[in-house]
Write an enzyme that holds these catalytic residues in place. Structure first.
Site, mmCIF file in Angstrom:
data_model
loop_
_atom_site.group_PDB
_atom_site.id
_atom_site.type_symbol
_atom_site.label_atom_id
_atom_site.label_comp_id
_atom_site.label_asym_id
_atom_site.label_seq_id
_atom_site.Cartn_x
_atom_site.Cartn_y
_atom_site.Cartn_z
ATOM 1 N N SER A 146 0.504 -0.766 0.577
ATOM 2 C CA SER A 146 -0.034 0.039 0.088
ATOM 3 C C SER A 146 0.666 0.682 -0.341
ATOM 4 C CB SER A 146 -1.060 -0.246 1.811
ATOM 5 O OG SER A 146 -1.910 1.216 0.868
ATOM 6 N N ASP A 305 -2.985 6.280 -4.771
ATOM 7 C CA ASP A 305 -1.300 5.651 -4.133
ATOM 8 C C ASP A 305 -1.247 4.750 -4.193
ATOM 9 O OD1 ASP A 305 -3.908 3.171 -3.133
ATOM 10 O OD2 ASP A 305 -2.639 3.290 -1.103
ATOM 11 N N ASP A 307 -0.964 1.318 -4.748
ATOM 12 C CA ASP A 307 -1.878 -0.180 -4.976
ATOM 13 C C ASP A 307 -2.960 0.832 -5.313
ATOM 14 O OD1 ASP A 307 -2.596 0.915 -2.314
ATOM 15 O OD2 ASP A 307 -3.345 -1.130 -1.857
ATOM 16 N N ASP A 309 -5.755 1.541 -4.041
ATOM 17 C CA ASP A 309 -7.134 1.919 -3.850
ATOM 18 C C ASP A 309 -7.750 3.128 -2.519
ATOM 19 O OD1 ASP A 309 -5.586 1.475 -1.865
ATOM 20 O OD2 ASP A 309 -5.714 -0.160 -0.544
#
Length: 580
Positions: A146, A305, A307, A309
């Site tokens: 993340s 961000d 990744d 999400d």
């Protein structure tokens, strides 16, 4: 000194590559570092695992990834042949070694007869969640850390509903992972042989096209986009992450063609070389986007961000500069627009449901009250929102309208069962266009909401505590608040204390106790008579504890003063306990 035995076991193993053996040998004189690498196994928790990349039981490497994948294979086999046959879909982002870890997970699953579908290039996390549902697999794996620093990577596991595993299911999986005593001996299959046997397949276009097709349904008022979409100037940065292509395709598909991408931050880069921070929660992540926004007189800036999400927004502030919105502010703007538009269109259902977390602003409750929809709170973590969506759908209890959390995670429509920055980029653009057509910026729209509902302000304070000692200190802080008698705090009267580990709400004024109908979690929340509150919880992904603070009043100045007052007292008390 168990960590020394583990260190020696790894050093003596004949499966380590020479580079890995040298890495350990070079640390022989650094016992502090070696202890941190070997004093425990990298925790596989309810959200999977996440940690620094390196050699050791407490690090992300091919062996700890294989161990997690073996545990998942054993878990699926416990459900029978159908679960094994349906298989697992695997995706990965731009992190160091992400592709390698995804491959190792697939080869481990295949060696156990579990079919693996691998997305062969970078994908955002919401696409993994979507792929589980689209391909109807038994589970999904996302290789990502993340927004953590570059030295981190991680592995998240999703259930067949496309949602991260909730505690009950995660505990069952964890039990299988923990049964594996030696991660160095987990077997893997041969890639070519697995492909020939139908146990490994690479999938791409089918999933991408289906996801984009579903995104067409996000826009609530397509007519205003068709009429004026080009009038909205958008600057977007993926912060070197995996969401760039999907976000750009989605915005242009909808009709937002006046789009400028921050090119130097568009290329996936695990070192995040051209950003001050890869975390849109931090204002410095917008530094370059703001510069470009001023050049283009952009109406809205977006940052996803690594990744893909979570998403942050920055908007014009009236002085030629930009203000970065908090996650709570973005959530409130989205929620107000969705409910207002659906009410005007006659599509707001009587059983409408909005879901937020217990540390998210109480402004959401005020908005829900206005539109007559139900707002429910879950524990922190979007998996709990996904779980509630599934339950509401299966039991036909309610119609999901919106889900969000203060940490920049939102979901518009449940064809994904995790937070989805691509969906929100579309909705945020529509909201910004709607207000621009009414000669308002998003910041002006937000201020009007505060004037209507009250000035809700929030702040997050983090206390870092790395390593074994740090974790013990965090436990001491929570135990101290849990066991202490709190009747007044920062000059405020305490209304109730919610202990989510004990599952009880203690009403201080009435001297009564009632149950909290949520899963057990090591969280303490204190509510005051004036509606203010603070909440303490350990981070689930990083070595730190978080303190969330929320206040509300009829004026901005009063809310700011109250926020500072509570924050000062919380910090003072927590730091005193940590120092002990």
């Amino acid at each position: 000194m168990v960590w020394k035995q583990e260190y020696e076991r790894w050093l003596d193993s004949d499966v380590l590559e020479e580079e890995q053996r040298e890495e350990l040998a070079n640390l022989q004189s650094d016992e502090t570092e070696l202890e941190d690498r070997f004093y425990k196994s990298l925790t596989f928790g309810t959200g999977g695992m996440r940690g620094e990349i390196g050699v050791g039981t407490n690090r992300m490497n091919v062996y700890t990834v294989r161990k997690a994948a073996q545990g998942l294979a054993d878990y699926l086999q416990s459900f029978g042949e159908d679960a094994v046959r349906k298989g697992v879909v695997i995706a990965y982002d731009n992190r160091y070694r992400s592709q390698e870890f995804a491959r190792e997970a697939a080869l481990t699953l295949g060696a156990n007869g579990v079919r693996a579908y691998v997305l062969s290039s970078l994908r955002a996390t919401p696409l993994l969640s979507f792929s589980v549902r689209h391909l109807q697999t038994s589970a999904g794996i996302m290789i990502t850390a993340s927004h953590n620093p570059p030295e981190y990577n991680g592995l998240k596991v999703y259930g067949e509903d496309g949602c991260q595993l909730v505690p009950k299911d995660a505990d069952a999986l964890i039990s299988y992972v923990n049964r594996i005593e030696d991660e160095l001996t987990v077997r893997t299959g041969d890639e070519r042989e697995l492909q020939q046997q139908g146990l490994l397949a690479y999938v791409d276009e089918e999933v991408d096209e289906a996801y984009l097709e579903h995104l067409k349904g996000i826009t609530l008022n397509q007519s205003i986009v068709d009429e004026s979409g080009d009038d909205l100037s958008v600057v977007y940065t993926p912060l070197h992450g995996a969401a760039c292509q999907a976000t750009v395709d989605a915005l242009k598909q909808a009709g937002f063609s006046n789009l400028t991408v921050v090119e130097e931050q568009a290329k996936p880069d695990p070192s995040f070389s051209e950003v001050s921070s890869p975390n849109p929660e931090e204002h410095r992540a917008f530094d370059r986007a703001i510069e470009i926004g001023k050049e283009h007189d952009a109406d809205i800036l977006m940052a996803t961000d690594p990744d893909g999400d979570r998403i942050g927004l920055a908007v014009k502030d009236g002085s030629g500069d930009y203000t970065v919105l908090t996650g709570n502010q973005t959530g409130a703007l989205l929620m107000e627009y969705i409910l207002q538009t659906r009410k005007e269109q006659g599509t707001l259902p009587d059983d409408g449901l909005v879901i937020k977390t217990i540390v998210t602003s109480e402004l959401g409750q005020a908005i829900a009250n206005k539109y007559g929809v139900t707002l429910e709170n879950t524990l922190t973590g979007f998996k709990f929102i996904g779980e509630r969506i599934l339950q509401a759908h299966d039991e036909k209890q309610a119609t999901f309208l919106f889900g969000y959390e203060e940490s920049y995670g939102y979901l518009i429509q449940p064809f994904v069962r995790d937070k989805d920055a691509v969906q929100v980029a579309l909705m945020a653009a529509e909201v910004a266009l709607y207000h621009k057509r009414n000669e308002k910026t998003l910041l002006q729209a937000l201020e009007e909401m505060y004037e209507e509902y009250g000035w809700y302000l929030e702040e997050l304070v983090s206390f870092k505590a790395k390593g074994k000692t740090g974790q013990e200190k965090i436990e001491n802080v929570l135990d101290s608040f849990r066991k202490g008698q709190i009747n007044d705090f920062a000059g405020l009267i305490v209304k109730c204390i919610e202990d989510y580990q004990q599952g009880k709400r203690y009403d201080i004024q009435k001297s009564t106790t009632e149950p909290i109908e949520l899963p057990a979690s090591n969280v303490i929340k204190v509510r005051f008579e004036d509606g203010s509150w603070f909440c303490l919880r350990p981070s689930g992904t990083e070595p730190k504890m978080k303190a969330y603070i929320g206040v509300q009043s009829e004026s901005l100045s009063a809310s700011r003063s109250q926020l500072l007052n509570i924050k000062r007292t919380v910090v003072e008390k927590v730091e005193t306990i940590l120092e002990k």
